[in-house]
Motif scaffolding. Sequence first.
Motif, short mmCIF file in Angstrom:
data_model
loop_
_atom_site.label_atom_id
_atom_site.label_comp_id
_atom_site.label_asym_id
_atom_site.label_seq_id
_atom_site.Cartn_x
_atom_site.Cartn_y
_atom_site.Cartn_z
N ASP A 76 0.87 -1.18 0.00
CA ASP A 76 0.00 0.00 0.00
C ASP A 76 0.91 1.22 0.00
N ILE A 77 0.59 2.19 -0.85
CA ILE A 77 1.48 3.35 -1.05
C ILE A 77 0.68 4.63 -0.92
N ILE A 78 1.27 5.61 -0.23
CA ILE A 78 0.76 6.98 -0.18
C ILE A 78 1.90 7.90 -0.58
N SER A 79 1.68 8.72 -1.62
CA SER A 79 2.75 9.59 -2.10
C SER A 79 2.18 10.94 -2.52
N GLN A 80 3.10 11.89 -2.71
CA GLN A 80 2.69 13.22 -3.17
C GLN A 80 2.15 13.18 -4.59
N ASP A 81 2.68 12.27 -5.40
CA ASP A 81 2.25 12.19 -6.80
C ASP A 81 0.94 11.42 -6.96
N GLN A 82 0.42 10.93 -5.86
CA GLN A 82 -0.81 10.14 -5.91
C GLN A 82 -2.01 11.05 -5.67
N SER A 83 -3.05 10.92 -6.48
CA SER A 83 -4.25 11.73 -6.28
C SER A 83 -5.02 11.22 -5.06
N TYR A 84 -5.85 12.11 -4.54
CA TYR A 84 -6.62 11.78 -3.34
C TYR A 84 -7.56 10.59 -3.58
N THR A 85 -8.12 10.51 -4.78
CA THR A 85 -9.08 9.44 -5.08
C THR A 85 -8.39 8.08 -5.23
N ASP A 86 -7.08 8.06 -5.45
CA ASP A 86 -6.36 6.79 -5.62
C ASP A 86 -5.89 6.19 -4.30
N ARG A 87 -6.10 6.87 -3.21
CA ARG A 87 -5.66 6.33 -1.92
C ARG A 87 -6.58 5.19 -1.49
N SER A 88 -5.99 4.19 -0.89
CA SER A 88 -6.79 3.06 -0.41
C SER A 88 -7.67 3.48 0.77
N PHE A 89 -7.17 4.41 1.61
CA PHE A 89 -7.96 4.95 2.71
C PHE A 89 -8.01 6.46 2.53
N LYS A 90 -9.17 6.96 2.18
CA LYS A 90 -9.32 8.38 1.81
C LYS A 90 -9.47 9.21 3.07
N SER A 91 -8.41 9.92 3.40
CA SER A 91 -8.40 10.79 4.57
C SER A 91 -7.32 11.84 4.37
N PRO A 92 -7.53 13.07 4.90
CA PRO A 92 -6.45 14.06 4.84
C PRO A 92 -5.19 13.59 5.55
N ILE A 93 -5.37 12.69 6.52
CA ILE A 93 -4.23 12.12 7.23
C ILE A 93 -3.62 11.02 6.36
N HIS A 94 -2.32 10.98 6.29
CA HIS A 94 -1.64 9.89 5.58
C HIS A 94 -1.71 8.65 6.46
N ALA A 95 -2.66 7.78 6.17
CA ALA A 95 -2.94 6.65 7.05
C ALA A 95 -3.08 5.36 6.25
N PHE A 96 -2.59 4.27 6.84
CA PHE A 96 -2.78 2.93 6.31
C PHE A 96 -3.75 2.18 7.22
N LYS A 97 -4.67 1.47 6.60
CA LYS A 97 -5.61 0.65 7.34
C LYS A 97 -5.08 -0.78 7.39
N LEU A 98 -4.76 -1.25 8.61
CA LEU A 98 -4.18 -2.58 8.78
C LEU A 98 -5.28 -3.59 9.08
N ASN A 99 -5.25 -4.69 8.36
CA ASN A 99 -6.24 -5.75 8.56
C ASN A 99 -5.58 -6.93 9.25
N ASN A 100 -5.67 -6.93 10.56
CA ASN A 100 -5.08 -8.00 11.36
C ASN A 100 -6.18 -8.90 11.93
N ASP A 101 -6.07 -10.19 11.67
CA ASP A 101 -7.01 -11.13 12.27
C ASP A 101 -6.61 -11.40 13.72
N ARG A 102 -7.57 -11.83 14.49
CA ARG A 102 -7.32 -12.13 15.91
C ARG A 102 -6.27 -13.23 16.04
#
Length: 459
Positions: free
Chosen positions: A115-141
């Motif tokens: 998963d990548i967040i960069s300056q050259d990436q548009s807002y709509t291309d982010r996997s998690f759309k937020s003003p904060i540069h954030a990654f959503k982690l999917n951890n199973d129990r």
Amino acid sequence: MLRWVYIFILFCLVDSIHAQSLVVDSTFESAKLKDFCEIFEDKSGQLTIDSITSLSFEQNEKIDSVVAQVETGSAIWFRFTLNNKAGLQFFLYKDFAIYNQMELYWLENGRVQTDIISQDQSYTDRSFKSPIHAFKLNNDRNKEISYYLKVTTNNFFKPSIYLADKHAFYRYSSTRNIVIGVFIGVLIAMIFFNLLSFLNIRSREYLIYVCYAVCCLLAVMVEYGYATSLLWFGFSINTDYFTIGFTSMSLLMACLFFWDFLDWFRHPTYLKFNVVCIGLLVSPLLCTLSGFIHMGYILLNGNVIVLSLYMLYLLVLSLKKGNRSSRFLLAGWSVMIILTIIGVLANASVLPNHVFLNFSFLYGIILSVLFLSVALSDKINIFRDVIQESRYKAEEVLLKQKEDLEELVKYRTDRLNQVLIQQEDIIKKRTQNLLDSNEKLINKNKQLNVFSTITSHNL
């Protein structure tokens, strides 16, 4: 296929040998990434996930020393292992949007996910759309997963990356949105208020103030990631150019405002230094446009320190010379500097992590904008008082001149009356003398007639 098998084997070996495991239970809320991760500096900036997994990482107690020596063009790799005992939803986020790129790698279902967040990436291309540069982690129990985070930046590296559960992240995000919303609302209100004041008064200081507030607003929106979603309509932008540009312009507008407000822009003592200040403010823009972005950040940070102290010196000197409005400028500028220092110390983990401390820089800008507006209003009030006092003095002078003129007219009238009375007396005296002379002539004429009659009879 062999490549992914190779990476999978490396992940498993590294997990068992190097990585520290963060065991998370139901009481976990948030923590700084540097407190439970390992770090590696890629000085070339060219290493990929294929080659980084076999390298030796530094332990977390050496992170601060490694970060302090990060060179231009290099990358920082973080490695951490997350053991989700409570089955929580996690977010890995960075508060400021001044990193060039953040890349997150992890192993899932036998394949390396990215998963990548960069300056050259548009807002709509982010996997998690937020003003904060954030990654959503999917951890199973009860599942242990190792993560690799690659960070590249042209600015000074700030390792304030956080891991938080869903509730803590959304709580922080809501608080952040409220603070930024209040900041944007206050600055927009002050911009329109002072713009209307400029259209009414036509004072150059109001126009410079409006430009300063606009530059501060745009700089903060770019730095905190709101410009991409609110201003650029989701299109990608280069955060470095806009951060350095708007910050330099806000400093330039602040200097122009102070110089014009204090009437010191053309002061012969400070004219040369003012010209040097303008050159210093332009230098980060020139370095950035020339491709030396890291040098642009260095010059920008140096300008912030030097010009802030220079403005304080000018304000103290102006206040000593009796400029009453300078006290508002001095109060606002001092408060902003103090709150900025508090924010820097909070981001550097010297002060505890708190909402007020983390956003103290924004509070400082709000207070400085308010104090500058109050200083303008106070200067206008002083100007009006001077005009009113001048009007009163002019009215007093006119009234005194009127009284003097009335006294002079009265004096001249009295003098004329006296002269008229004197002339009338003279005329009366002369008339009486003429009457007396006439009567004497009549008597003499009668005597002459009698004499003539007697003489004629005798003859």
